[in-house]
Scaffold this motif. Structure first.
Motif, PDB file in Angstrom:
ATOM      1  N   THR A  64     -18.585  26.844  12.926  1.00 48.03           N
ATOM      2  CA  THR A  64     -17.910  28.255  13.184  1.00 48.03           C
ATOM      3  C   THR A  64     -17.542  29.334  12.461  1.00 48.03           C
ATOM      4  OG1 THR A  64     -17.642  29.397  15.187  1.00 48.03           O
ATOM      5  CG2 THR A  64     -15.756  28.415  14.805  1.00 48.03           C
ATOM      6  N   ARG A 119     -14.496  34.929  11.722  1.00 52.51           N
ATOM      7  CA  ARG A 119     -14.642  35.813  11.635  1.00 52.51           C
ATOM      8  C   ARG A 119     -13.841  35.941  13.157  1.00 52.51           C
ATOM      9  NH1 ARG A 119     -17.607  39.694   9.781  1.00 52.51           N
ATOM     10  NH2 ARG A 119     -16.533  41.240  10.933  1.00 52.51           N
ATOM     11  N   THR A 120     -13.074  36.599  14.223  1.00 51.31           N
ATOM     12  CA  THR A 120     -12.491  37.111  15.225  1.00 51.31           C
ATOM     13  C   THR A 120     -12.952  38.601  15.773  1.00 51.31           C
ATOM     14  OG1 THR A 120     -10.426  37.549  14.853  1.00 51.31           O
ATOM     15  CG2 THR A 120     -11.123  35.613  14.884  1.00 51.31           C
ATOM     16  N   THR A 121     -13.304  38.381  17.160  1.00 50.46           N
ATOM     17  CA  THR A 121     -13.105  39.694  17.904  1.00 50.46           C
ATOM     18  C   THR A 121     -11.723  39.807  18.632  1.00 50.46           C
ATOM     19  OG1 THR A 121     -14.452  39.119  19.588  1.00 50.46           O
ATOM     20  CG2 THR A 121     -15.783  40.064  17.707  1.00 50.46           C
ATOM     21  N   ILE A 122     -11.313  41.194  18.816  1.00 48.61           N
ATOM     22  CA  ILE A 122     -10.503  41.225  19.791  1.00 48.61           C
ATOM     23  C   ILE A 122     -10.329  41.058  21.406  1.00 48.61           C
ATOM     24  CG2 ILE A 122      -9.174  43.051  20.987  1.00 48.61           C
ATOM     25  CD1 ILE A 122     -10.012  45.314  19.270  1.00 48.61           C
ATOM     26  N   VAL A 160     -10.377  37.704  21.128  1.00 45.44           N
ATOM     27  CA  VAL A 160     -10.734  36.090  20.783  1.00 45.44           C
ATOM     28  C   VAL A 160      -9.933  35.734  18.979  1.00 45.44           C
ATOM     29  CG1 VAL A 160     -12.634  34.831  20.492  1.00 45.44           C
ATOM     30  CG2 VAL A 160     -12.240  36.025  22.196  1.00 45.44           C
ATOM     31  N   SER A 161      -9.197  34.550  19.199  1.00 47.12           N
ATOM     32  CA  SER A 161      -8.364  34.445  18.158  1.00 47.12           C
ATOM     33  C   SER A 161      -9.222  33.102  17.061  1.00 47.12           C
ATOM     34  CB  SER A 161      -7.305  33.674  18.699  1.00 47.12           C
ATOM     35  OG  SER A 161      -7.374  32.464  19.478  1.00 47.12           O
ATOM     36  N   GLN A 162      -8.744  32.745  16.185  1.00 47.53           N
ATOM     37  CA  GLN A 162      -9.606  31.511  15.515  1.00 47.53           C
ATOM     38  C   GLN A 162      -9.163  29.996  16.736  1.00 47.53           C
ATOM     39  OE1 GLN A 162      -8.481  31.653  11.040  1.00 47.53           O
ATOM     40  NE2 GLN A 162      -9.294  33.183  10.725  1.00 47.53           N
ATOM     41  N   LYS A 173     -11.347  29.856  19.126  1.00 50.86           N
ATOM     42  CA  LYS A 173     -13.104  29.397  18.423  1.00 50.86           C
ATOM     43  C   LYS A 173     -13.180  27.722  18.362  1.00 50.86           C
ATOM     44  CE  LYS A 173     -15.811  32.271  16.165  1.00 50.86           C
ATOM     45  NZ  LYS A 173     -15.729  33.163  14.900  1.00 50.86           N
TER      46      LYS A 173
END
Length: 373
Positions: free
Chosen positions: A9, A12-15, A17-19, A22
């Motif tokens: 993976t 990159r993250t989205t609001i 969702v943290s590393q 992931k």
């Protein structure tokens, strides 16, 4: 041998969702939940970082892995073994203090920290090496071998002797007791080019064996004391210390693969590698140079060989970071481009033999299928 699956993976993250989220998704997708953790003592092998170094993995990653193990019924602990060289991790008390200083505590990680080879680095078990050609009985830290399940959590980076430090190095060298580390390093010892030596004495500061003396301001090595760990090679900024034995690094890599086999053979094991902060040297250094390559992502697999191969392949596809040691080397007049970022960073190093030998003895497969999560 069928290609092994390696899961990947990006960072990159989205609001929302943290590393770390992931990371958990990655290792679940890779199949960690298929392991029976119920009331099983679970060693999570990682590197706590030498104080002064800032490229080691953050404790947050360890906590997420430990929390997942606990949710699956396991009893996790973080572990590493003591070092050969001077620094603050050569006995268990200093090692734990260093871990605490770098943020690894039972409160920050959610689990206990055990130094695998005991107070003085001599609490080990001799473990038979299946298919071992160079090592018949590996000397592994007792706490590592007493665990029911073994997980490696590795920081993938460069290394001055093995080309890169990834999963196999984290397991093989990292789980060796002090005498186990000496056995792995025993294949070759460095030499001094007196024409290049300026008498800066940085080599002596890095030598745990007090093997260096100076005659006419030129370094001399006492080979009765030297164990061949190679720290002095990395410490020398004038290329005055080098490895004269052409196959010494290859022997080290092969022994390291056999030590890794001893650690994982015959019990559940799982491996995670984070290709971030790709420093030119090991986290054992009390300092860290800037990264040589951009961050890549997070990888996981049941196969440590495939995992290392996937990580190195991903790194070799990157472009060197301007101003890094790798970039500096490539712009030196007359520098020989090996078309390999790790060899170009430390031309004395070599890494292919480790993966070749690891595959040959049955530790895993270099062929892999990359599955993006």
């Amino acid at each position: 041998m069928q290609p092994s699956k390696v899961y990947f993976t990006n960072l990159r993250t989205t609001i929302g969702v943290s590393q770390l989220d992931k990371l958990e998704r990655l290792i679940k997708a890779a199949g960690i939940e298929t392991i029976d953790f119920d009331h099983k003592l679970t060693a999570i092998k990682m590197h706590f970082g030498e104080p002064g170094n800032l490229t080691f993995l953050r404790p947050n990653y360890a906590k997420r892995v430990a929390d997942l193990v606990k949710s699956l019924g396991g009893i996790p602990f973080l572990t590493d073994c003591n070092t050969l060289y001077p620094g603050r991790r050569k006995n268990a008390l200093e090692h734990i203090e260093s871990a605490y200083e770098n943020g690894f505590t039972p409160f920050s990680t959610g689990c206990q920290i055990l130094i695998g080879d005991g107070l003085k680095g001599d609490d080990d078990i001799e473990v038979p090496v299946r298919n071992g050609q160079y090592v018949k009985r590996a000397k592994i830290g007792r706490a590592v071998m007493d665990a029911d399940v073994f997980i490696s959590l590795s920081h993938f980076k460069g290394h001055e002797m093995t080309g890169f430090g990834g999963t196999i190095k984290n397991i093989g060298m990292g789980c060796g007791s002090r005498r186990g580390k000496m056995e792995q390093h025993a294949a070759g010892k460095p030499a001094v080019n007196e024409k290049l030596c300026v008498g800066c004495r940085q080599c002596a500061k890095q030598c745990a064996q007090s093997a260096f003396s100076y005659v006419g301001n030129k370094a001399k090595i006492d080979y009765e004391k030297c164990v061949g760990c190679g720290r002095c090679i990395a410490a020398c900024r004038f290329d005055a210390i080098y490895g004269p034995n052409d196959d010494a690094n290859e022997m080290l890599n092969r022994k390291m693969a056999e030590y890794a086999m001893a650690v994982v053979d015959g019990r559940p094991n799982f491996h995670i590698s984070l290709v971030i902060d790709i420093s030119p040297y090991c986290d054992c250094h009390g300092e860290n140079d800037m990264p040589i390559l951009p961050d890549v992502g997070m990888f996981a697999s049941f196969d440590p060989v495939a995992l290392d191969q996937a990580c190195v392949d991903a790194c070799l596809r990157q472009q060197p970071i301007p101003g890094s040691l790798l970039d500096d080397n490539l712009h030196k007049e007359g520098f020989c481009d090996h078309h390999d970022h790790f060899i170009n960073t430390t031309p004395e190093a070599e890494w292919q033999s480790c993966l070749e030998h690891a595959e040959a003895i049955g530790l895993g497969s270099r062929a892999y299928e990359l599955v993006e999560v």
